[in-house]
Design a protein around this motif. Structure first.
Motif, PDB file in Angstrom:
ATOM      1  N   ALA A  57      39.779  44.335  38.152  1.00  0.00           N
ATOM      2  CA  ALA A  57      38.040  44.757  38.354  1.00  0.00           C
ATOM      3  C   ALA A  57      37.292  43.958  37.204  1.00  0.00           C
ATOM      4  O   ALA A  57      36.371  43.485  37.674  1.00  0.00           O
ATOM      5  CB  ALA A  57      37.799  46.066  38.793  1.00  0.00           C
ATOM      6  N   ASN A  60      36.710  40.543  38.039  1.00  0.00           N
ATOM      7  CA  ASN A  60      36.057  40.261  39.265  1.00  0.00           C
ATOM      8  C   ASN A  60      37.255  39.770  40.339  1.00  0.00           C
ATOM      9  O   ASN A  60      37.200  39.095  41.240  1.00  0.00           O
ATOM     10  CB  ASN A  60      35.150  39.228  39.378  1.00  0.00           C
ATOM     11  CG  ASN A  60      33.827  39.742  38.769  1.00  0.00           C
ATOM     12  OD1 ASN A  60      33.394  40.909  38.514  1.00  0.00           O
ATOM     13  ND2 ASN A  60      33.259  38.849  37.847  1.00  0.00           N
ATOM     14  N   PHE A  63      37.642  45.334  43.476  1.00  0.00           N
ATOM     15  CA  PHE A  63      36.603  46.227  43.570  1.00  0.00           C
ATOM     16  C   PHE A  63      37.014  47.655  43.321  1.00  0.00           C
ATOM     17  O   PHE A  63      37.805  48.066  44.009  1.00  0.00           O
ATOM     18  CB  PHE A  63      35.797  46.011  44.682  1.00  0.00           C
ATOM     19  CG  PHE A  63      34.563  46.363  44.986  1.00  0.00           C
ATOM     20  CD1 PHE A  63      33.320  45.800  44.452  1.00  0.00           C
ATOM     21  CD2 PHE A  63      34.568  47.915  45.602  1.00  0.00           C
ATOM     22  CE1 PHE A  63      32.228  46.610  44.691  1.00  0.00           C
ATOM     23  CE2 PHE A  63      33.414  48.206  45.713  1.00  0.00           C
ATOM     24  CZ  PHE A  63      32.160  47.673  45.127  1.00  0.00           C
ATOM     25  N   LEU A  96      35.332  47.433  52.873  1.00  0.00           N
ATOM     26  CA  LEU A  96      35.329  46.866  51.662  1.00  0.00           C
ATOM     27  C   LEU A  96      36.170  45.546  51.520  1.00  0.00           C
ATOM     28  O   LEU A  96      35.877  44.598  51.154  1.00  0.00           O
ATOM     29  CB  LEU A  96      35.318  47.615  50.374  1.00  0.00           C
ATOM     30  CG  LEU A  96      33.975  48.575  50.032  1.00  0.00           C
ATOM     31  CD1 LEU A  96      34.391  49.535  49.111  1.00  0.00           C
ATOM     32  CD2 LEU A  96      32.990  47.886  49.959  1.00  0.00           C
ATOM     33  N   ALA A 100      34.612  42.085  51.128  1.00  0.00           N
ATOM     34  CA  ALA A 100      34.727  41.497  49.792  1.00  0.00           C
ATOM     35  C   ALA A 100      35.671  40.635  49.728  1.00  0.00           C
ATOM     36  O   ALA A 100      36.057  39.929  48.773  1.00  0.00           O
ATOM     37  CB  ALA A 100      34.637  42.559  48.766  1.00  0.00           C
ATOM     38  N   ILE A 104      41.076  46.546  46.741  1.00  0.00           N
ATOM     39  CA  ILE A 104      40.296  47.933  46.322  1.00  0.00           C
ATOM     40  C   ILE A 104      40.975  48.722  45.580  1.00  0.00           C
ATOM     41  O   ILE A 104      42.119  48.985  45.897  1.00  0.00           O
ATOM     42  CB  ILE A 104      39.689  48.416  47.603  1.00  0.00           C
ATOM     43  CG1 ILE A 104      38.806  47.296  48.539  1.00  0.00           C
ATOM     44  CG2 ILE A 104      38.931  49.454  47.317  1.00  0.00           C
ATOM     45  CD1 ILE A 104      37.814  46.777  47.852  1.00  0.00           C
TER      46      ILE A 104
END
Length: 165
Positions: A57, A60, A63, A96, A100, A104
């Motif tokens: 995370a 990047n 998430f 998500l 995204a 996750i």
């Protein structure tokens, strides 16, 4: 030790701003002795896995979804409530993932706050001044159960161990 070094006991050298005052210190010591002998809730491998995931995370590449309740009671910590929370967290994470297009990291805050700091040691209920409610781990919501009770510290860890076993 410098002020930036952390150890499991380093917090004990810091001043407690809103400490709970237990009337029977020997009883508290006995309960804390029992807690020290309980197995951990989280294994070292789980900690290392989370560290790795959080590093993703940080770059990047994943998430973080952190979800749960702000405050809870022992009575609300039921199989049904926990299943519903986990289901909700999983539903959020699916949305998500789709949006995204990243892995996750799900962090559930379940049974997260059974003790609460208070700005005042007492509160007024009607014309009566009683000790402040500090959470199920400390005392009862009922004004007649406001004396801090160390036995309450044992209720939370044992109930969590049963849920996650």
């Amino acid at each position: 030790m410098t002020s930036t070094e952390w150890t499991p006991s380093s917090w004990q050298s810091r001043p407690a701003k809103q400490d709970v005052v237990y009337p029977d210190k020997e009883h508290l010591a006995r309960v804390l002795g029992k807690i020290k002998n309980l197995p951990p809730l989280v294994t070292p491998s789980e900690i290392e896995r989370l560290r790795h995931q959080l590093s993703l995370a940080q770059r990047n590449e994943a998430f973080v979804l952190h979800a749960g309740d702000c405050a809870e009671s022992f009575e609300a910590c039921t199989d049904e409530n926990i299943s519903n929370k986990i289901g909700l967290i999983l539903s959020f994470s699916l949305i998500l993932i789709w949006g995204a297009r990243l892995p996750i990291i799900r962090i559930g805050r379940i049974a997260g706050q059974y003790a609460k700091p208070r700005s005042s040691p007492t509160e007024k209920i009607g014309d009566r001044e009683v000790m402040s409610f500090r959470g199920d781990n400390v005392n009862g919501l009922d004004p007649n159960e406001r004396t801090p009770d160390p036995e309450r510290l044992l209720r939370c860890p044992l109930s969590l161990r049963l849920i996650f076993a």
